[in-house]
Design an enzyme around this catalytic site. Structure first.
Site, mmCIF file in Angstrom:
data_model
loop_
_atom_site.group_PDB
_atom_site.id
_atom_site.type_symbol
_atom_site.label_atom_id
_atom_site.label_comp_id
_atom_site.label_asym_id
_atom_site.label_seq_id
_atom_site.Cartn_x
_atom_site.Cartn_y
_atom_site.Cartn_z
ATOM 1 N N HIS A 172 -0.063 39.360 5.706
ATOM 2 C CA HIS A 172 0.435 39.929 4.899
ATOM 3 C C HIS A 172 0.814 40.713 4.237
ATOM 4 O O HIS A 172 1.775 41.402 3.967
ATOM 5 C CB HIS A 172 1.254 38.121 3.872
ATOM 6 C CG HIS A 172 1.537 36.857 4.764
ATOM 7 N ND1 HIS A 172 2.379 36.916 5.566
ATOM 8 C CD2 HIS A 172 0.621 36.017 4.498
ATOM 9 C CE1 HIS A 172 2.784 35.302 5.978
ATOM 10 N NE2 HIS A 172 1.665 35.243 5.594
ATOM 11 N N ASP A 208 -0.662 32.634 13.634
ATOM 12 C CA ASP A 208 -0.537 31.825 12.612
ATOM 13 C C ASP A 208 1.139 30.896 12.224
ATOM 14 O O ASP A 208 1.944 31.532 12.905
ATOM 15 C CB ASP A 208 -0.595 32.813 11.280
ATOM 16 C CG ASP A 208 -0.457 32.162 10.235
ATOM 17 O OD1 ASP A 208 -2.119 32.666 9.693
ATOM 18 O OD2 ASP A 208 0.492 32.366 9.304
ATOM 19 N N HIS A 210 2.808 31.504 9.751
ATOM 20 C CA HIS A 210 3.756 32.304 9.357
ATOM 21 C C HIS A 210 3.871 33.750 10.385
ATOM 22 O O HIS A 210 3.283 34.486 10.409
ATOM 23 C CB HIS A 210 3.478 32.857 7.342
ATOM 24 C CG HIS A 210 2.790 31.412 7.245
ATOM 25 N ND1 HIS A 210 1.762 30.396 7.027
ATOM 26 C CD2 HIS A 210 3.852 30.834 6.048
ATOM 27 C CE1 HIS A 210 2.212 29.694 6.636
ATOM 28 N NE2 HIS A 210 3.494 29.375 6.050
ATOM 29 N N ASP A 297 -2.687 27.017 11.486
ATOM 30 C CA ASP A 297 -1.659 26.004 10.299
ATOM 31 C C ASP A 297 -0.238 25.460 10.816
ATOM 32 O O ASP A 297 0.277 25.514 10.641
ATOM 33 C CB ASP A 297 -1.561 26.761 9.204
ATOM 34 C CG ASP A 297 -1.296 28.625 9.240
ATOM 35 O OD1 ASP A 297 -0.966 28.994 10.694
ATOM 36 O OD2 ASP A 297 -0.571 29.302 7.958
#
Ligand code: OKP
Ligand code: ZN
Length: 360
Positions: A172, A208, A210, A297
């Site tokens: 991120h 991931d 996200h 995740d």
């Protein structure tokens, strides 16, 4: 495969994060790495000659980080805790909690004048209030970048693959901001370092849950890094403001960004179909190197995510990554079902190496 271990991860030990108006126990904790260590120790992924079988990171200095991140941002992050602690001390608090940003420059406000005020700079250099900045954030993040660069060096020295056991995650983090538990973008730093060492084309596959907004943005207008990502649809999932399917790159980079957002709760079959689609696109691109943002995740038991992968699916992921047939650097990102993170990653590495899925 060899595992590079960022032991400095432990310096970043947030206790709390802000959630629904309250401080709640942090999701991104040192325990995640401890479970990873426990799951890999004694396996073929911890067979190096030093540090309990893990490869100790070399130190490449800050220069490779500065190839991706703005100098002013790196300087800020490096000194942020000391500034925060000094400010607290002058107000009589000698034991401050983690620093959280609380104010940001909205569109139309100035970003070109760097404020003197610490809180204002926290906002200038961040994307959310969900990322606790602690006394050891810089040490841990710096160590993670060095571990990732060490993994890259192992590939250059002839390894077929390497796994980087590190936290906090990185995908991120953008050119000049932290957020989403991330401070420096490990995979972007490694991709740039590979190009600087002579590679012409690097692929980054982000699995991931996200979207890797930082990684995408860093390479969005470039053709030398192809970024592909499978993630929860940003209409409902963090990081919300990037990661849609119509983001295909810009300028020279048009066609070299590929997002495969899936609705929260999508079945595993759709996830693997997206993986095949992403790998097909990457194969057409023809990179010399594959870097994987390996978040686990996507696990069914993850407390903040909504896909349904189970242990055998992570094993299958490893097998499919191996069939890509390029030197592959696997870099740890998310995964918050703490007690399962290690076993899920071990399943990926075992699958990649052609080993059977180990019993829990
Ligand atoms: C980082 B990585 C949950 C809030 C979620 C941000 C999630 C960052 C995920 N209370 N905040 O991509 O795994
Ligand atoms: Zn994630």
């Amino acid at each position: 495969m060899k595992t590079v271990f960022n032991a400095a991860h432990a310096a970043h030990a947030p206790t709390h994060e802000i959630f629904r108006g309250r401080l709640v126990p942090a999701f991104e904790t040192p325990a995640r790495a401890e479970f990873l260590v426990a799951a890999l120790q004694g396996t073929t992924h911890a067979a190096a000659s030093t540090h309990d079988g893990f490869v100790v990171p070399r130190d490449f200095g800050v220069a490779p980080l500065a190839r991706v991140h703005a100098g002013a941002y790196l300087q800020f992050i490096q000194g942020a805790w000391d500034e925060w602690a000094a400010e607290a001390a002058s107000a009589g608090n000698t034991d401050p909690g983690a620093a959280f940003p609380a104010v940001w420059p909205a569109p139309g406000m100035r970003r070109d004048v760097v404020p003197a005020n610490f809180a204002a700079r926290m906002g200038l250099y961040s994307m959310d209030s969900g990322t606790p900045l602690t006394a050891g954030s810089w040490a841990a993040a710096y160590g993670g970048a060095q571990a990732t660069l060490t993994g890259l060096a192992l590939l250059r020295e002839g390894e077929r693959s390497a796994y980087v056991l590190t936290r906090p995650p990185g995908h991120h983090a953008g050119v000049d901001f932290f957020g989403g538990y991330c401070f420096v973008n490990n995979v972007a730093i490694a991709a740039q370092a590979a190009l600087d060492a002579g590679a012409a084309k690097v692929a980054i596959l982000d699995v991931d849950y996200h979207h890797g907004n930082g990684t995408q943005a860093i390479f969005y207008d470039r053709a030398d890094v192809f970024f592909a990502s499978i993630h929860g649809d940003p209409r409902t999932e963090y990081p919300f403001y990037l990661g849609h399917a119509d983001e295909r790159g810009a300028g020279a980079g048009l066609g070299f960004n590929f997002n495969l957002p899936l609705a929260a709760g999508s079945p595993v079959s759709e996830w693997f179909a997206a993986l095949d689609t992403a790998l097909t696109a990457l194969r057409t691109y023809g990179p010399e190197l594959l870097i994987v943002s390996l978040g686990v995740d996507t696990f069914a038991g993850d407390p903040i995510s909504h896909f349904g992968l189970l242990r055998p699916h992570f094993h299958e992921l490893g097998q499919r990554l191996a069939t890509f047939g390029r030197p592959t650097l696997l870099v740890q990102e998310g995964g918050y079902a703490t007690a399962d993170v290690g076993l899920n990653v071990r399943a990926v590495l075992d699958g990649f190496d052609g080993l059977a899925l180990a019993p829990d």
